[in-house]
Design an enzyme around this catalytic site. Structure first.
Site, PDB file in Angstrom:
ATOM      1  CD  GLU A  57      -1.572   2.420   1.885  1.00 35.55           C
ATOM      2  OE1 GLU A  57      -2.364   3.369   1.850  1.00 35.55           O
ATOM      3  OE2 GLU A  57      -0.449   2.516   2.449  1.00 35.55           O
ATOM      4  CG  HIS A 102       4.427   7.408   6.496  1.00 29.63           C
ATOM      5  ND1 HIS A 102       4.217   7.742   5.185  1.00 29.63           N
ATOM      6  CD2 HIS A 102       3.519   6.442   6.782  1.00 29.63           C
ATOM      7  CE1 HIS A 102       3.209   7.013   4.702  1.00 29.63           C
ATOM      8  NE2 HIS A 102       2.776   6.234   5.660  1.00 29.63           N
TER       9      HIS A 102
END
Ligand SMILES: [Zn+2]
Length: 511
Positions: A320, A449
């Protein structure tokens, strides 16, 4: 192509919303038993395993790394043990890794270093040469419609065939991929992309993707630095040195797919979460949280003998974070007959953000600037979540279908979609803090992230509330007798979103 507003302003509390379209509500299903069985502790047990997998595999669970493979094996074992019909779908993808930060230096007429960032799927290398701006840079930046710098090959001064040349391109209108392709065709050896200059588009250009590997180095800079370099090029010859250090190579990853042994195989509810993290960290919130919530829902459905009327397919997507590649591969490889069996897609990507908002995907288009709705049925999915939360006395807010997660390829195929999201790098507003608590002015997930997306980066309150809503929606769609449509398949009256409206592919901006 239209460009949609990236940030939706104005908070709409779903409980007080007047639906844009009169959606036929899905009938109520009593989900108490399953919700009681899906606990925070159950979700955290999976999260701890994912954290250990990351620790044992170099601090990441990204697709194309051993940490992903171990995560996939774990999920597969758990689902097989719970009695699911488990399969896997392997595919190749362009694995991209930045080995060192990009650099950009003006060599002449004056020596200056600029803050810069590598675009995802940039080529690797060092280029020193003349910096040449496209012919259609717009300075000062205007309101929309914006710069179309470099969208066509004709926007470039044809490059010198001997000496290396670096293109200076302004963000705007078309995708980064289209700009880089045009620069390459015009003969340039590297590209410097500067931010567009209108509101929200002035900072260092980062978090953007070219979408697929390209040969030339491509870096981003801020609008202000772009203006400085542009003005220098208008005053006389400018030489710059650009360097990127990346690897791009084909690697293999996989989707794990688990079907309930019972339920109508002609009406399949695909319940998805991406299994991969980014290279930077363990991805315990993004997306260990969605992974663990749907895994625990699957296990408890089996343990509590929930008998689905519709077949439920739990899907754990690979890659993804490389651009929705696993879910795209899945949808692209459905035969026409298989495609016709997919009834709906639920997507769960980030459910435990520490500074969370209960975001529900905007199926009815109520929060879209142009009122664009998801495919028919999406409004009903949104209302399953909204009504559930309202019944718990919990507020929700709509979040755009903007291409940031794995619902994208399902929507593109016209399949109704919906799901939950607790927030990523976006900044919580004062209005949101007043309604949802937490801290205004701070990101929903400060470790988005990043290496710190570990076991300490979870709100158990968010996991509790969103985990229960996950179980509720899965079981409601698994057991509903009414489905989405009355006889005669009443359609949504709202104009529908198209894949061309997406600004993102996964976490990365496309344009
Ligand atoms: Zn994610």
């Amino acid at each position: 192509m239209r460009r949609r507003a990236v940030v939706l302003t104005g908070l709409v509390i779903a409980a007080t919303l007047v639906p844009v379209t009169a959606a036929v509500a899905v009938d109520d299903v009593n989900t108490n038993k399953l919700r009681n069985a899906v606990t925070v502790n159950g979700i955290l047990q999976h999260e701890r395993v994912l954290q250990r997998i990351s620790n044992d595999n170099g601090g990441t669970r990204a697709s194309g790394t051993p940490g992903f493979e171990a995560s996939a094996d774990y999920v597969k074992d758990q689902l097989t043990g719970a009695g699911y019909v488990v399969s896997e779908q392997e595919f190749e993808f362009p694995f991209f890794q930045e080995l060192a930060p990009a650099t950009l230096d003006q060599v002449s007429p004056t020596e200056t270093s600029y803050e810069t960032a590598t675009l995802e799927y940039s080529g690797s290398g060092e280029v020193t040469g003349a910096l040449v701006a496209t012919t259609n840079v717009v300075i000062p930046a205007t309101e929309e419609p914006s710069s179309a710098s470099g969208c066509a090959v004709g926007d470039f001064v044809p490059a010198d065939s001997v000496e290396p040349q670096v293109a200076l391109i302004q963000r705007g209108t078309c995708t980064f991929a289209e700009k880089v392709a045009a620069a390459t065709e015009a003969g340039y050896d590297a590209a410097v992309m500067f931010n567009e200059g209108n509101p929200g588009r002035t900072e260092l250009l980062t978090g953007v993707t070219i979408g697929e590997p390209v040969a030339i180095p491509v870096v981003g800079i801020s609008y202000a630095d772009g203006v400085a370099l542009y003005e220098a090029t208008q005053a006389g010859p400018v030489s710059v040195a650009v360097s990127t250090d990346v690897i791009t190579e084909t690697r293999t990853t996989r989707n794990i797919i688990a079907d309930t042994p019972k339920g109508d195989p002609d009406k399949v509810i695909v319940v998805g979460a991406h299994l991969d993290s980014v290279l930077a960290g363990a991805g315990i919130n993004d997306n260990g949280s969605g992974t663990s919530a749907i895994l625990e829902t699957a296990i408890q459905m089996s343990q509590k003998h929930v008998k689905p009327r519709q077949q439920v397919r739990f899907a754990f997507w690979g890659a993804e974070e490389s651009g929705l590649l696993g879910s795209t591969h899945y949808v692209d490889n459905l035969t026409d007959a298989e495609l016709s069996t997919i009834y709906a897609n639920l997507n769960f990507d980030m459910l435990g953000s520490t500074n969370y908002v209960r975001f529900v995907y905007d199926g009815d288009g109520s929060a879209d600037p142009d009122g664009l709705a998801g495919p028919p049925g999406s409004a009903q999915i949104e209302s399953i979540f909204d009504q559930y939360f309202a019944g718990q006395g919990l507020a929700t807010a709509p979040t755009a279908f903007d291409g940031r997660s794995d619902y994208g390829p399902f929507i593109a195929a016209g399949i109704p979609a919906g799901g939950l999201f607790s927030g990523a790098e976006g900044i919580k507003t004062e209005e949101e803090a007043a309604v949802f608590g937490g801290t205004a002015g701070e990101p929903y997930d400060a470790c988005y992230h990043a290496a710190c997306d570990d076991m300490s980066n979870l709100s158990t309150a968010a996991l509790n509330e969103l985990g229960d809503a996950t179980a509720h929606a899965v079981m409601t769609l698994a057991k509903t007798k009414s489905g989405f449509f009355e006889d005669g398949s009443r359609m949504s009256l709202a104009p529908q979103i198209s894949v061309d409206d997406f600004d993102y592919r996964g976490s990365q901006l496309l344009r």
